[in-house]
Design an enzyme around this catalytic site. Structure first.
Site, short mmCIF file in Angstrom:
data_model
loop_
_atom_site.label_atom_id
_atom_site.label_comp_id
_atom_site.label_asym_id
_atom_site.label_seq_id
_atom_site.Cartn_x
_atom_site.Cartn_y
_atom_site.Cartn_z
N ARG A 1 -11.75 1.27 -8.20
CA ARG A 1 -12.04 0.67 -9.51
C ARG A 1 -12.49 -0.78 -9.39
NH1 ARG A 1 -7.70 0.78 -13.32
NH2 ARG A 1 -6.13 1.11 -11.72
N ARG B 1 -2.35 9.27 -3.77
CA ARG B 1 -1.52 8.96 -4.94
C ARG B 1 -2.37 8.26 -5.99
NH1 ARG B 1 4.42 7.04 -3.24
NH2 ARG B 1 4.05 5.86 -5.12
N ASP C 1 -3.64 6.60 -9.54
CA ASP C 1 -3.03 5.69 -10.51
C ASP C 1 -2.99 6.33 -11.90
OD1 ASP C 1 -2.83 3.78 -8.51
OD2 ASP C 1 -4.74 2.82 -9.03
#
Length: 310
Positions: free
Chosen positions: A232, A69, A71
């Site tokens: 990230r 999933r 972002d």
């Protein structure tokens, strides 16, 4: 393996399909469907509903399960999903043509989906296949440009611009200390009841000399799974080392400390792309799904390469 229409007609009420797809995440609020925001899942499920005529037939609206999933703003080149569809609806997709049902579904999806979502393949899923839980690993790439000469406005939606030159060798050395099975709480946005233990199989930094990424600073990140914002955050810690603001062993010390350090900010989403999802052989799919669903134990981690401070 292709499935003949006669064999499909004799199967159960629903049929599980595997979807291989790609998308530009720029205009999406992430993968997951949200009531008032545009999402990849929403576009894909709506398109499937139109092509399969779910509402017209009185069938349940298609619900898609995805491998990873992503972002808001994150792209995907090698995303995988599965969907269970009513077999009669699938058999009806070729209409009066003699096309194979999955091929007809692929063609018709291309005519309904927006330009920033592309389904490359539709295939019958093997027994035991679950796009999320059967996956062995996910591989991401994060692209950074730190050279004004190479800064390209045409790729600004996929490459992070960094104003200062980066020490790629130092970033790569720091990254390799994080590889292994660890609790990545310091690099994840925590969710209640969710574990942050992951097996990071690869985290490397390179500056390719050729190909489409020539001259860029590229991270290759691979793990059995990722928690929210993990990639990230790892990139942000690496950039702190590459800029010279933090020593090479600092990201590993943050890992051991188990809490976020503001010096390693979570970087922007647009530089991140899901490149590939890998699955085991068909006979091992169900067992892999069962293994993945088992909660990771707190003591099931590898020792850190760097001791905690203090």
């Amino acid at each position: 393996m292709a499935v003949a229409a006669a064999e499909l007609a004799a199967s159960g009420v629903t049929v599980r399909l595997r979807l291989d797809l790609a998308y530009d995440g720029t205009a999406f609020a992430g993968w997951a469907r949200q009531p008032t925001l545009r999402s990849v899942q929403g576009e894909l499920e709506d398109a499937l509903g139109v092509v399969l005529r779910s509402a017209h037939r009185g069938d349940r609206a298609p619900r898609v399960t995805v491998a990873g999933r992503t972002d808001a703003g994150v792209h995907a080149r090698g995303q995988v999903a599965h969907v269970d569809v009513v077999r009669e609806a699938l058999l009806a997709t070729p209409g009066r043509s003699d096309r194979e049902p999955t091929g007809a579904l692929l063609t018709r999806l291309a005519g309904v989906l927006p330009a920033d979502v592309v389904v490359h393949r539709v295939t019958y899923a093997p027994v035991g296949f679950d796009a999320r839980f059967s996956a062995l690993r996910r591989r991401y790439a994060y692209r950074v440009c730190d050279d004004p000469v190479l800064r390209d406005p045409l790729t600004r939606g996929h490459v992070l611009w960094h104003r200062s030159a980066l020490d790629v060798a130092a970033m790569d050395e720091a990254a390799r200390m994080l590889v292994g099975r660890h609790d990545f709480a310091a690099y994840c946005k925590q969710r209640e009841g969710a574990t942050t233990i992951r097996t990071l199989e690869e985290l490397t930094w390179t500056r390719p000399e050729g190909g489409p990424d020539a001259g860029l600073v590229v991270a290759h990140v691979q793990a059995d799974a990722f928690c929210h914002s993990m990639v990230r955050a790892l990139v942000g810690a690496s950039l702190a080392v590459g800029e010279g603001r933090r020593p090479v062993d600092w990201p590993a010390r943050v890992l051991v400390a188990g809490r976020r350090d503001p010096a390693g900010a979570v970087v922007a989403a647009h530089g991140l792309t899901l490149e590939q999802v890998t699955y085991p052989a068909d006979a091992e799919l169900a067992a892999r799904a069962e293994q993945t669903r088992a909660r990771r134990a707190a003591d099931d981690v590898h020792p850190s390469a760097v001791p905690a401070e203090g």
